[in-house]
Design an enzyme around this catalytic site. Structure first.
Site, short mmCIF file in Angstrom:
data_model
loop_
_atom_site.label_atom_id
_atom_site.label_comp_id
_atom_site.label_asym_id
_atom_site.label_seq_id
_atom_site.Cartn_x
_atom_site.Cartn_y
_atom_site.Cartn_z
N ALA A 11 0.84 -1.22 0.00
CA ALA A 11 0.00 0.00 0.00
C ALA A 11 0.87 1.26 0.00
O ALA A 11 0.55 2.24 0.65
CB ALA A 11 -0.94 -0.03 1.21
N HIS A 176 10.26 -4.41 -19.60
CA HIS A 176 10.16 -3.09 -18.96
C HIS A 176 11.53 -2.73 -18.42
O HIS A 176 11.83 -2.94 -17.25
CB HIS A 176 9.12 -3.16 -17.84
CG HIS A 176 8.84 -1.85 -17.18
ND1 HIS A 176 8.51 -0.71 -17.87
CD2 HIS A 176 8.83 -1.51 -15.87
CE1 HIS A 176 8.31 0.27 -17.00
NE2 HIS A 176 8.50 -0.19 -15.79
#
Ligand code: NAD
Length: 308
Positions: A11, A176
């Site tokens: 989070a 990526h």
């Protein structure tokens, strides 16, 4: 109809911003898990109270344990260390692999067949860890990167030409990282390829800025990386899945011979729908473009092999 449940593991900046965007959509149950004691619980309460103002009744929970993720439809996993100035994404390999394995183990104890959206870096190698740890069918383990890298390329093209980003389509394939493959030939402004609108040296400069798009932001911010555009890209994937849009989006997908590439996660266009990756879209690439994609896949394979 039961609401879709989306869990976010980690989070921090990317995770919390993703939860904020999902909460604003008002139609999900959202669960956040993080190792920092009290932090996901605090963020969840803050988001719930924001909903009282914005009149969103998304149900948001935070926890330091995985029970809150029970029966998730989709799990987004940005848990891990972010880059600091001077670090490449690959520097994060060993630590983030251990965090990814722990997160996926926790998730799979409480959900039977979620779709995993892998976000932590180095992205494509982390997809391998998530796939191996979860044992899920490979179309249900998907990496987020191509939408972000393509958004960066689109942004730079729009700025260069002074046009709305809505008129710009652009495509970035590959891993990526430094070997990503922006494709100017397939990038257009109102349907016209940028190769007809810009001189080669300007295109090369935009391609280079796209490759360094994440590093540019890390160098400016100094304490971490980007999260507004990454979270927007994650939500684009979630929307395609929950609404079964069958949208064509560049994502990190496990290849089984497409583009002549076997047994590796790499960024390619996929049809994204309710079951995850419905299929890989095979574009007709030039030999040079294909060679760049193969080089990028080889770089991912090298990283993945370091892990095993
Ligand atoms: P951040 O540091 O703000 O958040 C990461 C959170 O993960 C922290 O709150 C931390 O406590 C948590 N965490 C660490 N170990 C954990 C564990 N074992 N279980 C649960 N939570 C744990 O970092 P961020 O900016 O949100 O970035 C997160 C990751 O996403 C990084 O690896 C970053 O490089 C990557 N990222 C990827 C993309 C992409 O395009 N794929 C884009 C942006 C960021």
């Amino acid at each position: 109809m039961k609401r879709k449940k989306i869990s976010v593991i980690g989070a921090g900046n990317v995770g919390a911003t993703t939860a904020l965007r999902l909460a604003g959509m008002g139609s999900f149950d959202v669960a956040m898990v993080d190792v920092i004691e009290g932090m996901p619980q605090g963020r969840a309460l803050d988001l719930l109270q924001a909903g009282a103002v914005t009149l969103s009744d998304s149900f948001i929970q935070g926890s330091n344990t995985y029970d809150v993720t029970a029966d998730s439809d989709i799990v987004v996993i940005p848990a891990g260390l972010p880059r600091l100035p001077g670090m490449t994404r690959d520097d994060l390999l060993a630590k983030n692999a251990a965090i990814m394995a722990e997160a996926v183990t926790g998730v799979m104890e409480h959900s039977r067949d979620p779709i995993l959206i892998v976000v932590a870096n180095p992205l494509d190698a982390m997809c391998h860890v998530a796939a191996r740890t979860s044992g899920l069918p490979l179309p249900r383990v998907i990496g987020m990167a191509g939408i972000l890298d393509s958004a960066r390329f689109r942004t730079f093209i729009a700025l260069e030409l002074g046009v709305s980003v809505r008129n710009v389509d652009a495509l970035v394939l590959g891993g990526h990282g430094d070997t990503m493959v922006p494709l100017p030939r397939l990038s257009t402004v109102a349907g016209v390829p940028i190769t007809e609108l810009l001189p080669a040296d300007r295109i090369e400069a935009l391609v280079e800025r796209t490759r360094n798009g994440g590093t540019e932001i890390v160098s400016l911010m100094k304490t971490g990386g980007a999260y507004y555009a990454p979270s927007a890209a994650i939500v684009e994937m979630i929307r395609a899945i929950v609404q079964d849009e069958r949208n064509i989006l560049p994502c990190s997908a496990y290849l089984k011979g497409q583009y002549g590439i076997e047994d590796v996660y790499v960024g390619v266009p996929v049809v994204l729908g309710g079951a995850g990756i419905e299929r890989v879209v095979e574009l007709d690439l030039t030999p040079e473009e294909l060679e760049a994609l193969h080089r990028s896949a080889a770089a991912v394979r090298t990283l993945r092999d370091k892990l095993s």
